[in-house]
Design an enzyme around this catalytic site. Structure first.
Site, PDB file in Angstrom:
ATOM      1  N   ASP A  45      -0.921   0.523  -3.804  1.00  0.00           N
ATOM      2  CA  ASP A  45      -1.913  -0.062  -2.893  1.00  0.00           C
ATOM      3  C   ASP A  45      -3.211  -0.454  -3.579  1.00  0.00           C
ATOM      4  O   ASP A  45      -4.024  -1.182  -2.990  1.00  0.00           O
ATOM      5  CB  ASP A  45      -2.202   0.900  -1.740  1.00  0.00           C
ATOM      6  CG  ASP A  45      -1.021   1.020  -0.802  1.00  0.00           C
ATOM      7  OD1 ASP A  45      -0.332   0.009  -0.593  1.00  0.00           O
ATOM      8  OD2 ASP A  45      -0.779   2.125  -0.277  1.00  0.00           O
ATOM      9  N   ASP A 103       6.808  -4.053   0.317  1.00  0.00           N
ATOM     10  CA  ASP A 103       5.376  -4.375   0.354  1.00  0.00           C
ATOM     11  C   ASP A 103       4.795  -4.588  -1.054  1.00  0.00           C
ATOM     12  O   ASP A 103       3.852  -5.356  -1.246  1.00  0.00           O
ATOM     13  CB  ASP A 103       4.557  -3.254   1.006  1.00  0.00           C
ATOM     14  CG  ASP A 103       5.260  -2.517   2.129  1.00  0.00           C
ATOM     15  OD1 ASP A 103       6.494  -2.466   2.138  1.00  0.00           O
ATOM     16  OD2 ASP A 103       4.558  -1.963   2.992  1.00  0.00           O
TER      17      ASP A 103
HETATM   18  N1  GLY Z   1       1.909  -1.587   3.254  1.00  0.00           N
HETATM   19  C1  GLY Z   1       1.999  -0.788   4.395  1.00  0.00           C
HETATM   20  C2  GLY Z   1       2.371  -1.503   5.616  1.00  0.00           C
HETATM   21  O1  GLY Z   1       2.676  -2.682   5.594  1.00  0.00           O
HETATM   22  O2  GLY Z   1       2.381  -0.886   6.642  1.00  0.00           O
END
Ligand code: GLY
Length: 473
Positions: free
Chosen positions: A100, A156
């Site tokens: 992240d 993601d």
């Molecule tokens: N990257 C976390 C989500 O999309 O919830």
């Protein structure tokens, strides 16, 4: 292959109205939050923001929204607010605890650098990319998303390749480019199913790189398709193609986009999972719609046949039109957000049917892309030599072909790995047509550039594409 000329884009999306509403909501949010060390994430039942500190994966999106407003308005107040919230997240550049760091740093400092060219912002983005690169395993060929399981990679994570691509050509380590390509190839191989849908999570053996298992965390079931994960794939593979020109990524971007479009309900906003068990009595996820719309708009500028261009662009228009309608726009409601009806994590029953700061961020980005597309051009690079084979030796020069569908300002330049200009190959107003320029490996002053890594950057309007070049003398 010469693309069909673009027909003028019909202005069907009330983008100006939605952007004005976004300005209003973000201004009110600045007052509501009133502290640049606090970051809005999602709305509570009374419509006010749930706040987190800069460590949350979502922290970069609020400063990102403020930067996008600065992009739209050039207003100094937006710049001041964006700078304030961005500055308070600098410590996140050292976060090596998950993928992240890419979301956090690229949406805040990355936008800051893009719009101000402040070198201090560039240095923070490079530091963030360095932190992400510590999570790369050459055995697995991916950056690790989370620290649980064996070596989990979530879909993601493809979004966070952008910071690696960017930093590799702005003074970071050029090896980050190769890491990003490897991660995207593995994701293409293991997350994307034959029908173009995606798994949320693939767990790898860190000692062998073998796939140990596939599962979902935020979707309905292992074999279902979590809507936001699919949207990340649409956006992420499109971005990866923009950064590499590797046709395999264009194929995958198209495949995941086709799945997304073909499985949308009639209002063009997906349910939180495409196979949620009680459709139509399931929650929609407006954030997935916004992310995909932004990705589809970019995809429409990268495909070279007119029919595909129209398909992706019009699909994005339909999604945006729906998001701009009273059914999704938070206008007249108690929500402090811009979009209603986002879903954070349905299986965990958290952030269900709320406004989400990342939904708002990609919605604004998509609206700005829409406005640009409707009034600007959708260029496409073509005929470019990619590795392999390397466009080398340079005795006869390296050809860069491009086409201009509508009159516009075009720039084609060669930059080194620090982002410094080496040679401008084209700059000026171009009328519609197909063009070619050649780089003979020389710098601006005519002296030969040394062996090494370079990037060709093609810009037209606010759209750009890059290609890596390895010059070997
Ligand atoms: N990257 C976390 C989500 O999309 O919830």
């Amino acid at each position: 292959m010469l693309a069909l000329p673009l027909r003028a884009a019909p202005l069907v999306v009330p983008a100006d109205h939605a952007l004005q509403f976004a300005e209003q909501q973000l201004t009110a949010t600045v007052s509501e939050v009133n502290d640049p060390t606090r970051f809005p994430r999602s709305t509570l039942s009374d419509g006010s923001w749930r706040i987190e500190d800069s460590g949350a994966w979502t922290s970069g999106f609020f400063p990102g929204c403020l930067w996008l407003m600065f992009q739209r308005t050039s207003g100094s107040t937006w710049r001041t607010w964006a700078s304030s919230w961005t500055a308070q997240m600098e410590g996140e550049k050292n976060d090596t605890s998950s993928h992240d760091v890419g979301f956090k740093i690229f949406c805040s400092f990355g936008n800051g650098y893009r719009l101000t060219f402040d070198p201090a912002y560039r240095d923070v983005v490079i530091a963030g990319a360095r932190s992400l690169a510590t999570r790369y395993s050459p055995i697995v060929g991916c950056t690790r998303s989370w620290n649980n399981r064996h070596f989990p990679v979530i879909i993601d994570n493809i979004m966070n390749l952008e910071i690696l691509f960017w930093a590799a050509r702005h003074g970071g380590d050029p090896a980050w480019y190769d890491m990003a390509v490897s991660h995207a190839l593995k994701t293409r191989q293991n997350h994307v199913r034959a029908d173009g849908s995606t798994y949320h999570l693939v767990d790898y053996d860190p000692n062998t790189g073998a796939v140990l298992g596939k599962e979902t965390v935020q979707g309905y079931s292992t074999e279902s398709t979590w809507a936001r994960g699919q949207a990340w794939a649409v956006y992420g593979f499109t971005m990866t193609y923009r950064e590499t020109g590797d046709a395999r990524f264009l194929d995958t971007a198209r495949q995941v986009a086709d799945y997304f479009i073909d499985h949308l309900p009639t209002d063009h906003v997906p349910y939180w999972d495409f196979e949620a068990p009680n459709i139509p009595n399931e929650k929609k996820d407006s954030s997935a719609a916004a992310i995909a719309a932004s990705g589809l708009l970019e995809l429409s500028t990268l495909v070279t046949d007119g029919a595909s261009r129209t398909r992706y662009r019009e699909a994005a228009f339909q999604v945006l039109e729906s998001l701009c309608s009273p059914a999704y726009l938070a206008e007249g409601t108690t929500s402090s957000g811009i979009l209603l009806h986002g879903v954070g994590n349905k299986p965990a029953n958290t952030e269900v049917d709320v406004s989400l700061i990342y939904g708002d961020y990609y919605f604004i980005e998509a609206l700005l892309r829409y406005v640009t597309l409707a009034t600007d051009v959708a260029p496409a690079l073509e005929g470019y030599l990619l590795e392999p084979p390397l466009p080398n030796p340079f005795d006869s020069g390296m050809h860069v072909g491009f086409q201009v569908p509508r009159a516009c300002h075009v720039e084609v330049s060669i930059v080194d790995v620090r982002g410094a200009g080496i040679r401008t190959l084209a700059r000026g107003e171009y009328s519609p047509g197909r063009y070619g320029v050649t780089w003979n490996g020389a710098r601006r002053d005519g002296t030969p550039a040394p062996s090494g890594t370079y990037f060709c950057v093609f810009r037209a309007g606010s759209f750009h594409q890059t290609r890596k070049i390895r010059l070997i003398r």
